[in-house]
Scaffold this motif. Sequence first.
Motif, PDB file in Angstrom:
ATOM      1  N   GLU A  20       0.820  -1.218   0.000  1.00  0.00           N
ATOM      2  CA  GLU A  20       0.000   0.000   0.000  1.00  0.00           C
ATOM      3  C   GLU A  20       0.852   1.265   0.000  1.00  0.00           C
ATOM      4  OE1 GLU A  20      -2.715  -0.170   3.215  1.00  0.00           O
ATOM      5  OE2 GLU A  20      -3.881  -1.844   2.405  1.00  0.00           O
ATOM      6  N   THR A  21       2.118   1.137   0.403  1.00  0.00           N
ATOM      7  CA  THR A  21       2.984   2.316   0.465  1.00  0.00           C
ATOM      8  C   THR A  21       3.908   2.425  -0.745  1.00  0.00           C
ATOM      9  OG1 THR A  21       4.617   1.075   1.746  1.00  0.00           O
ATOM     10  CG2 THR A  21       2.949   2.308   2.979  1.00  0.00           C
ATOM     11  N   THR A  22       3.798   1.489  -1.678  1.00  0.00           N
ATOM     12  CA  THR A  22       4.647   1.533  -2.866  1.00  0.00           C
ATOM     13  C   THR A  22       4.391   2.809  -3.665  1.00  0.00           C
ATOM     14  OG1 THR A  22       4.715  -0.878  -3.039  1.00  0.00           O
ATOM     15  CG2 THR A  22       5.270   0.373  -5.013  1.00  0.00           C
ATOM     16  N   GLU A  23       5.457   3.494  -4.046  1.00  0.00           N
ATOM     17  CA  GLU A  23       5.327   4.708  -4.847  1.00  0.00           C
ATOM     18  C   GLU A  23       5.405   4.348  -6.327  1.00  0.00           C
ATOM     19  OE1 GLU A  23       8.138   7.646  -3.724  1.00  0.00           O
ATOM     20  OE2 GLU A  23       7.359   7.865  -1.672  1.00  0.00           O
ATOM     21  N   PHE A  24       4.374   4.756  -7.074  1.00  0.00           N
ATOM     22  CA  PHE A  24       4.321   4.484  -8.498  1.00  0.00           C
ATOM     23  C   PHE A  24       4.781   5.714  -9.276  1.00  0.00           C
ATOM     24  CE2 PHE A  24       0.533   1.770  -7.102  1.00  0.00           C
ATOM     25  CZ  PHE A  24       1.332   0.646  -6.937  1.00  0.00           C
ATOM     26  N   GLN A  25       5.042   5.512 -10.554  1.00  0.00           N
ATOM     27  CA  GLN A  25       5.352   6.645 -11.425  1.00  0.00           C
ATOM     28  C   GLN A  25       4.154   7.588 -11.477  1.00  0.00           C
ATOM     29  OE1 GLN A  25       7.216   5.724 -15.288  1.00  0.00           O
ATOM     30  NE2 GLN A  25       7.346   3.597 -14.605  1.00  0.00           N
ATOM     31  N   GLN A  26       4.419   8.865 -11.678  1.00  0.00           N
ATOM     32  CA  GLN A  26       3.352   9.859 -11.749  1.00  0.00           C
ATOM     33  C   GLN A  26       3.502  10.703 -13.010  1.00  0.00           C
ATOM     34  OE1 GLN A  26       4.005  11.676  -7.817  1.00  0.00           O
ATOM     35  NE2 GLN A  26       2.023  10.856  -7.188  1.00  0.00           N
ATOM     36  N   ASN A  27       2.370  11.160 -13.524  1.00  0.00           N
ATOM     37  CA  ASN A  27       2.352  12.021 -14.692  1.00  0.00           C
ATOM     38  C   ASN A  27       1.130  12.918 -14.582  1.00  0.00           C
ATOM     39  OD1 ASN A  27       1.822  13.055 -17.401  1.00  0.00           O
ATOM     40  ND2 ASN A  27       3.296  11.537 -18.146  1.00  0.00           N
ATOM     41  N   ASP A  28       1.341  14.234 -14.472  1.00  0.00           N
ATOM     42  CA  ASP A  28       0.222  15.158 -14.263  1.00  0.00           C
ATOM     43  C   ASP A  28      -0.167  15.910 -15.530  1.00  0.00           C
ATOM     44  OD1 ASP A  28       2.378  16.833 -14.493  1.00  0.00           O
ATOM     45  OD2 ASP A  28       1.938  18.018 -12.697  1.00  0.00           O
ATOM     46  N   THR A  29       0.209  15.388 -16.707  1.00  0.00           N
ATOM     47  CA  THR A  29      -0.202  16.020 -17.954  1.00  0.00           C
ATOM     48  C   THR A  29      -1.569  15.492 -18.389  1.00  0.00           C
ATOM     49  OG1 THR A  29       0.859  14.358 -19.357  1.00  0.00           O
ATOM     50  CG2 THR A  29       2.210  16.222 -18.659  1.00  0.00           C
ATOM     51  N   ILE A  30      -2.230  16.209 -19.277  1.00  0.00           N
ATOM     52  CA  ILE A  30      -3.554  15.805 -19.754  1.00  0.00           C
ATOM     53  C   ILE A  30      -3.469  14.528 -20.577  1.00  0.00           C
ATOM     54  CG2 ILE A  30      -3.427  17.210 -21.837  1.00  0.00           C
ATOM     55  CD1 ILE A  30      -6.566  16.502 -19.670  1.00  0.00           C
TER      56      ILE A  30
END
Length: 254
Positions: A27-37
């Motif tokens: 539950e604490t694993t950090e995934f890749q993030q992308n905040d573009t449309i």
Amino acid sequence: MIKRLFFLSFLVFFMSCKPEVKPEVSETTEFQQNDTIGIGLLLKNISGKGVPLYLTKTDTVPFDVIKFIENQYEHIFVTDITTSYLKNRFSPYRARYGREAAEAVKINKEGVLFIPVYELAFRVVERKENCFGIIINEENKEVMYVRPRYWMDIKDFQGDRIHAEDPFFFISWENYLTTIPSISGYEGIIYSSPMVSEKDTMVFDSRKRYTGVKIKGNWLQIAEWTEETSKPTGYIPWTDGKKLNIEPVEWVTK
């Protein structure tokens, strides 16, 4: 010497055949993030064997699978969505299931849709051949990867029967916003050209029905729709590069 070479060859072969280990996820694993449309949407019905999810585009072993479980609500059989690890972190662009899916089917019969109701829709932030980077959690902008066995760009879809199991459909933002029957939820000014200027503007009237005509960067040309005609009205900023400034309407009542 020959025995030694044979041993080394066997060791190399053994190491090359070693199966990949399934990524450890909590539950604490950090995934890749992308905040573009992103570049569009990946659509799928909630049916079939499920959707394997990969942590990276190079992984060959999935860390989770989106599964579809059939249940019964008020004498109606509908499908629920389950995951082993994501659980509450599974929050895509759209996920209609359970009672909501049953209501969508009802609306489908009563309204006019531009495409059939797809219960699952993911924002696509990356596409390379048969691999799609999708937003799996809209709140945290977390990215997973899927590799559909079969997919088609919806602009090439002619309504024919698809002879493939578990098909996915990709639709670009431009095709999506210029195909749906109505644009809503915009709170701002309609501009005469795709540039911010207070000259020759008008107010977006939520009581009217607007449709998308074409996209020019972050600007969408819209037209006021009537039963007699549909003429271009002006431009609105449909996105700020990270989120939608509008609410796409996929069906209208008859």
